[in-house]
Design a protein around this motif. Sequence first.
Motif, short mmCIF file in Angstrom:
data_model
loop_
_atom_site.label_atom_id
_atom_site.label_comp_id
_atom_site.label_asym_id
_atom_site.label_seq_id
_atom_site.Cartn_x
_atom_site.Cartn_y
_atom_site.Cartn_z
N THR A 1 0.81 -1.21 0.00
CA THR A 1 0.00 0.00 0.00
C THR A 1 0.84 1.26 0.00
N GLU B 1 -6.57 -1.29 5.51
CA GLU B 1 -8.01 -1.43 5.34
C GLU B 1 -8.78 -0.42 6.20
N TYR C 1 -8.43 3.05 4.58
CA TYR C 1 -9.24 3.24 3.37
C TYR C 1 -10.69 3.58 3.69
N LYS D 1 -9.83 -3.05 -5.88
CA LYS D 1 -9.75 -2.71 -4.46
C LYS D 1 -10.38 -1.34 -4.21
N PHE E 1 -13.70 -0.58 -1.88
CA PHE E 1 -13.70 0.29 -0.70
C PHE E 1 -14.55 1.55 -0.91
N ASN F 1 -8.26 -10.80 -1.41
CA ASN F 1 -7.27 -10.61 -0.37
C ASN F 1 -6.39 -11.84 -0.17
#
Length: 567
Positions: free
Chosen positions: A13, A33, A36, A111, A115, A158
Motif C-alpha cells: 500500500t 483497510e 481506506y 480494491k 472500498f 485478499n
Amino acid sequence: MKKFILYIGILATTLNSCSDFIEEENKAFGSAEQYYLTAPGFESLVNTNYSTLKDIYGGDPWLFEAGTDMYSEGRNQEPEGLAKYLTLSSSSLGVDLLYRTCYTAIQQANKGVYFSTLTESSSTLETRVGELKFLRANAYFLLVQTYGGVPIVLDNFNSAVTSFDRNTAEEVYVQILKDLNEALPVVSSAGYTGRVNKRAVLNLMAKVHLTRGYETFAAADDFTTAATLADQVINGQALNVTFEDVVKPGNEMNAETIFSVQFSELSNATGNTALGNSQNYWFGPYLGAAAAGTPYPNRSYTLCPTVYALSLFEKGDKRWESTFMHEIFTRYYDFYTSADKSASKVAHFYEPKWFTQVERDAYLASHTNLGAIKAPATLPPGYHPWGSYSSAAPSGADYNLIPVRKFDDPKAPYSGASSANYNTTPITPATNRSSTRDFIIARLGETYLIAAEAYFNAGNSPLALARLNEVRRRAGGGVVGAIPVLTSIDINTILDERGRELLGEYHRWFDLKRTGTLVERTVLHNPKVTSANAFVGANGNLKILRPIPQSALDLNRNNNFPQNPAY
C-alpha cells in the motif's frame, strides 16, 4: 463470477505517488483497510492506482514497439521472440510484462471500487470511482489487444486464487466500454491536471471503438462512433502548439496533452534510476561516456529506426528535426543548455533523405569544423550521408545511428550502460528508468489521426483527409502546403502519418495489429524479419496475438484454459 489467480500477489500500500499533487499518506492510522475507510485513506488508495501506470509504461518497450516496420535491433539484441517472431513462445522473454502490470492495475482498481462502497462519503467519491474505472478499462484494453480474450476480474481479492477462466475478446470489449460509459458522466469536466477527465475518457472510448471496428464481432457503428467521439475530444481545437513544443522536455502538460503518466524528480528521490521511466533510453546508438556530456543512459542500441521509419519524413516537415538529433554537438546537451548554439561545434550530422548535392555542399561549406575533407569523394568525419545510419547499417560503431531526441530528459541522471545481448544478459529494468519526464499516453495529434482512420473506415474520405491534413499542416510549421496536402487516403497513408507523428510513442505494434498489416509491413520494412514464415506458428496459425505467459498458465489449476492458437 470468473475466478482469477493473483498473478502478482497482494499489493503493498506504499507505491510511489503519481505526481506532486497525487500523493499517498497514512499518518499511522492503523491497517491499510482501516485507513481506506476514511476519506483521506480512500483518496490515497485511488492515488496508488495512478502509480500502477508507471510500471505499465515505464519499463521495457518490447510489447509496444518491437517486431514492427519502424524499429529493429542495432548492435544490441532485442528479445528474440518479440523482435523476430520465429521463436516466439509463451516462455519468451518479455512476453509477460503487460499481463503482470495490467493485472496489478486491475486488482488495485478493484480494491478501490470495493472500498468506495465502504468508505466515508466525500464530495469527490463518485469522481474517484470514475477514475478507477477508466484505469481498469485502460488496462483491459492493453490486455485484449495483446493477448486476446483474458479473464475478466471485477472483485477485490485478499488471498491468492488458484484457478481462473478465460473470457472471450468480445466480452472483454463489452466490459471495457461498460467501465468507460460509467466513468464518463462522473469524472471531472475540467481541463487536464494529471487526473482522468471527460476528455481522456472520450479519447479512450474513441480508440476502443476504432479498434473493435476491425474485429469479427464489431458493432456495425463502431467506426462512425469512433469518429464522433474523436471529434468530441477535438472540439474545434486546432493543432497550434508547434511540434517542437509538443515534445520539448518540461512541456509535457501542454494544451494538447490528453492523458499521461506523471513522474517527478521528487518521486525518484529514493531511486533515481528505478522509479522513473525508460522512454529516453531507447531508439538510438551508444554515444560514449556520460563524462563527455553525452546522454545519461547512452541509449540502448537496440530499438533502432528502420530505413522505412527514417524515409517517412520529407523536406519541410518540422517533425524531422524535432524527432531526431540530426546535429550532435561535441557535448550532446549543449543543444538544451546553450542559449547561443553558434559557438557549439557540430560533431555529427545526419543527412536527411531529401538532401541534394547542392545542399550537401552548402552544409559542408558552413560547417568546416566537422573536419577536413581528405579527398574529393570522401566526406569529413562526423558527416553521415543518407542511407548510412538506419538499423540496417552494417557497422555497430558509436554514433552509427541517428538518435531519437523527442524523449530526451536533460535532468535525468546517468543510469548505466546497456547489455550487449538482452537475451542472455538482460538489463535490469531498474538500471535505465531514470527519466522523470511525464509519459504521454494520449495527445491531440493522435486524436486527429484516430478520427482520420475512423472516418476512412466509415467511408467518409473527405473528412478523413481533413483530419489527417490538419496534422500535416502543423508538421509543416503551421503553414498549409509547406509539406504536400494529401488528396487521397488509404490505410497505408494513415499508418505512414502515424509513423511520422508518433514515432517511439508506444503505439506501433498496436497500430499494425489493429489494422491487420502486422505481417505485411513488418516483412516489407524490418530488416530482421524477412519472411512471413517467421509468423507461422502451431497448425499454421499466425503469431498475431502474443501468447498467454507460461508463468500464468503454470499457476492456473484450471486445465480448461486455452492458449492462443499459434502457440
